[in-house]
Enzyme design. Sequence first.
Site, PDB file in Angstrom:
ATOM      1  N   ASP A  12       0.817  -1.225   0.000  1.00 35.66           N
ATOM      2  CA  ASP A  12       0.000   0.000   0.000  1.00 35.66           C
ATOM      3  C   ASP A  12       0.848   1.271   0.000  1.00 35.66           C
ATOM      4  O   ASP A  12       0.634   2.189   0.788  1.00 35.66           O
ATOM      5  CB  ASP A  12      -0.951  -0.013   1.198  1.00 35.66           C
ATOM      6  CG  ASP A  12      -1.950  -1.160   1.130  1.00 35.66           C
ATOM      7  OD1 ASP A  12      -2.865  -1.083   0.296  1.00 35.66           O
ATOM      8  OD2 ASP A  12      -1.781  -2.138   1.884  1.00 35.66           O
ATOM      9  N   HIS A  14       0.901   3.254  -2.634  1.00 32.75           N
ATOM     10  CA  HIS A  14       0.003   4.208  -3.307  1.00 32.75           C
ATOM     11  C   HIS A  14       0.780   5.349  -3.978  1.00 32.75           C
ATOM     12  O   HIS A  14       0.432   6.533  -3.823  1.00 32.75           O
ATOM     13  CB  HIS A  14      -1.027   4.760  -2.331  1.00 32.75           C
ATOM     14  CG  HIS A  14      -2.051   3.741  -1.922  1.00 32.75           C
ATOM     15  ND1 HIS A  14      -3.179   3.485  -2.665  1.00 32.75           N
ATOM     16  CD2 HIS A  14      -2.097   2.894  -0.858  1.00 32.75           C
ATOM     17  CE1 HIS A  14      -3.889   2.541  -2.068  1.00 32.75           C
ATOM     18  NE2 HIS A  14      -3.247   2.153  -0.971  1.00 32.75           N
ATOM     19  N   ASP A  53      -0.989  -2.717  -4.377  1.00 34.40           N
ATOM     20  CA  ASP A  53      -1.210  -1.263  -4.419  1.00 34.40           C
ATOM     21  C   ASP A  53       0.122  -0.513  -4.396  1.00 34.40           C
ATOM     22  O   ASP A  53       0.325   0.418  -3.609  1.00 34.40           O
ATOM     23  CB  ASP A  53      -2.116  -0.798  -3.281  1.00 34.40           C
ATOM     24  CG  ASP A  53      -3.592  -1.036  -3.585  1.00 34.40           C
ATOM     25  OD1 ASP A  53      -3.894  -1.432  -4.724  1.00 34.40           O
ATOM     26  OD2 ASP A  53      -4.433  -0.832  -2.695  1.00 34.40           O
ATOM     27  N   ASN A  88      -5.899  -3.846  -5.646  1.00 37.17           N
ATOM     28  CA  ASN A  88      -7.161  -3.429  -6.260  1.00 37.17           C
ATOM     29  C   ASN A  88      -7.081  -2.026  -6.868  1.00 37.17           C
ATOM     30  O   ASN A  88      -7.750  -1.736  -7.859  1.00 37.17           O
ATOM     31  CB  ASN A  88      -8.290  -3.468  -5.218  1.00 37.17           C
ATOM     32  CG  ASN A  88      -8.014  -2.604  -4.007  1.00 37.17           C
ATOM     33  OD1 ASN A  88      -6.964  -2.713  -3.381  1.00 37.17           O
ATOM     34  ND2 ASN A  88      -8.941  -1.730  -3.655  1.00 37.17           N
ATOM     35  N   HIS A  89      -6.241  -1.147  -6.332  1.00 34.61           N
ATOM     36  CA  HIS A  89      -6.157   0.217  -6.862  1.00 34.61           C
ATOM     37  C   HIS A  89      -5.512   0.253  -8.246  1.00 34.61           C
ATOM     38  O   HIS A  89      -5.883   1.074  -9.083  1.00 34.61           O
ATOM     39  CB  HIS A  89      -5.350   1.106  -5.913  1.00 34.61           C
ATOM     40  CG  HIS A  89      -6.183   1.734  -4.848  1.00 34.61           C
ATOM     41  ND1 HIS A  89      -6.489   3.074  -4.806  1.00 34.61           N
ATOM     42  CD2 HIS A  89      -6.790   1.195  -3.764  1.00 34.61           C
ATOM     43  CE1 HIS A  89      -7.244   3.335  -3.755  1.00 34.61           C
ATOM     44  NE2 HIS A  89      -7.441   2.208  -3.101  1.00 34.61           N
ATOM     45  N   HIS A 155      -3.509  -9.595  -1.326  1.00 32.06           N
ATOM     46  CA  HIS A 155      -3.990  -8.219  -1.164  1.00 32.06           C
ATOM     47  C   HIS A 155      -5.498  -8.304  -1.014  1.00 32.06           C
ATOM     48  O   HIS A 155      -6.240  -8.295  -1.991  1.00 32.06           O
ATOM     49  CB  HIS A 155      -3.615  -7.353  -2.370  1.00 32.06           C
ATOM     50  CG  HIS A 155      -3.937  -5.902  -2.183  1.00 32.06           C
ATOM     51  ND1 HIS A 155      -3.044  -4.997  -1.660  1.00 32.06           N
ATOM     52  CD2 HIS A 155      -5.069  -5.191  -2.434  1.00 32.06           C
ATOM     53  CE1 HIS A 155      -3.598  -3.802  -1.601  1.00 32.06           C
ATOM     54  NE2 HIS A 155      -4.831  -3.895  -2.070  1.00 32.06           N
ATOM     55  N   ASP A 186      -3.672  -4.230   1.769  1.00 31.83           N
ATOM     56  CA  ASP A 186      -5.001  -3.658   1.567  1.00 31.83           C
ATOM     57  C   ASP A 186      -5.499  -2.947   2.813  1.00 31.83           C
ATOM     58  O   ASP A 186      -6.059  -1.861   2.718  1.00 31.83           O
ATOM     59  CB  ASP A 186      -6.034  -4.705   1.135  1.00 31.83           C
ATOM     60  CG  ASP A 186      -7.263  -4.053   0.486  1.00 31.83           C
ATOM     61  OD1 ASP A 186      -7.157  -2.870   0.097  1.00 31.83           O
ATOM     62  OD2 ASP A 186      -8.298  -4.701   0.352  1.00 31.83           O
ATOM     63  N   HIS A 188      -4.684  -0.757   5.942  1.00 30.83           N
ATOM     64  CA  HIS A 188      -3.562   0.166   6.134  1.00 30.83           C
ATOM     65  C   HIS A 188      -3.026   0.214   7.561  1.00 30.83           C
ATOM     66  O   HIS A 188      -2.120   0.988   7.850  1.00 30.83           O
ATOM     67  CB  HIS A 188      -3.969   1.579   5.694  1.00 30.83           C
ATOM     68  CG  HIS A 188      -4.153   1.698   4.214  1.00 30.83           C
ATOM     69  ND1 HIS A 188      -4.459   2.897   3.592  1.00 30.83           N
ATOM     70  CD2 HIS A 188      -4.074   0.773   3.223  1.00 30.83           C
ATOM     71  CE1 HIS A 188      -4.566   2.695   2.291  1.00 30.83           C
ATOM     72  NE2 HIS A 188      -4.338   1.420   2.043  1.00 30.83           N
TER      73      HIS A 188
END
Length: 451
Positions: A12, A14, A53, A88-89, A155, A186, A188
């Site tokens: 994650d 991001h 992610d 998923n992002h 994830h 996934d 956080h």
Amino acid sequence: MDREIRLIHTADTHIGYRQYHSDVRRRDFLEAFEKVIDDAIDMKVDAVIHAGDLFDSRNPTLEDILETIQIMSKLKMAEIPLLGIVGNHESKQQTQWLDLLENMRLVRRLGNSPFMAGKIAIYGIDSIPRPKIQSFDYSVFETTGEATHNILVMHQLMKPFPFGEWDVAEVIHSFPCALDAILLGDYHKYEKTKVENTWVTYCGSTERNSAAEEEPRGYNIITVSQKGIDIGRRQINTREFLHIVVDIKDENDAYRDIFNTIREYDVKDKVVFIELKGNSQADIAYSEIEEFLDKQEVLVSRISDLRNNYPDETENQPEIIFSDPDIAAREEIKKMDLTDAGLLIDEIIRDLSIPKTTIDHKTENSIATMIEQLDFSQEIPLNIHRKKQVETTRKEEPPQNKETVFVEKGEDKKSQPSRKKKKETDAVDKDVEKKPQKTKVPRQYNLGDYL
């Protein structure tokens, strides 16, 4: 096993997230990932595992991609493998960003075949939509007898953790070999527990994605030895999120209470959240507070008014009723007046039983079949909506302008039309003699009219 194996477990990151529309925050997310990679090189770990992610979006900017490649290149030069799965992002329909990075030999995408770190077999499951969890096929994994330990990377939101959609116990029982650890992404927040004999852990995100993520950011250090598996933790220094509660007591000078409270904190370069509380009903302009915070060199500021006696702005708000999304979508689609092909494509896209990776192929085949079955010799009837459009267009057409008749001085207007009519009659007779009679041309249709 011959020696101790150390792995970094992160997730994650991001990368590319412009939080609060701030490019500085976008850089923060990238730099947090870089800190993990730099630590991995300093610690000389055996591998870095990214549990999904990597990017915040399935369409990261070119700038984000290039900067990510530069950071990953450090690991490649240090000969430390980077292992990853799709979150998923960032998930795309077919080819994933990890595939591109794998072709550049920067990342190894985990999957059904294990990656061997010494005698540790590491498997991966990309993010799976909730409706497909129950039908997941565990038989696709290729196990190896050489492994002393087996690790699975996922994830997903897992039970028994908050918001769990997939039961960890089911995965442990269904997997074709005994799992010693499941490394998750996934969620956080850092979590660690043991389900039966299997360690299950979330490493948390490397940067704060919201104000609710108050805990320090970091990553996991997985140590595998003859004694078993040990899960440690290391924090990352990230930009501080500062929450300031202001109790407004002075009814006549609320700003003094606010500004004096803010001055008690070091707010420079921080993301600051101001919460206004108290019984005061004084009118307060957010712009005044924001201007004061800007002078204090705050990076980002957010203000919320939580005063007890502050007028409730929701009192006169209309009631909002949430309907079923599928029903609402069908009603909107009816208004769009889609063609048969449009309805077919919509049906395919919203069918959860069709895998994302096959939607393009399925759509192409279905449209091709529809075209083969069409009879192009038949006239296409207009549907009700299009008939209304045609009728409206006809009504809106301006009337044809009559030819202006010029009357010479001394002439009577009443006598003029007869002269004009005679001229028109003569012209028509001549045209009939000169021009052959036109045959009726059938209406031309495009392929789009039939579909």
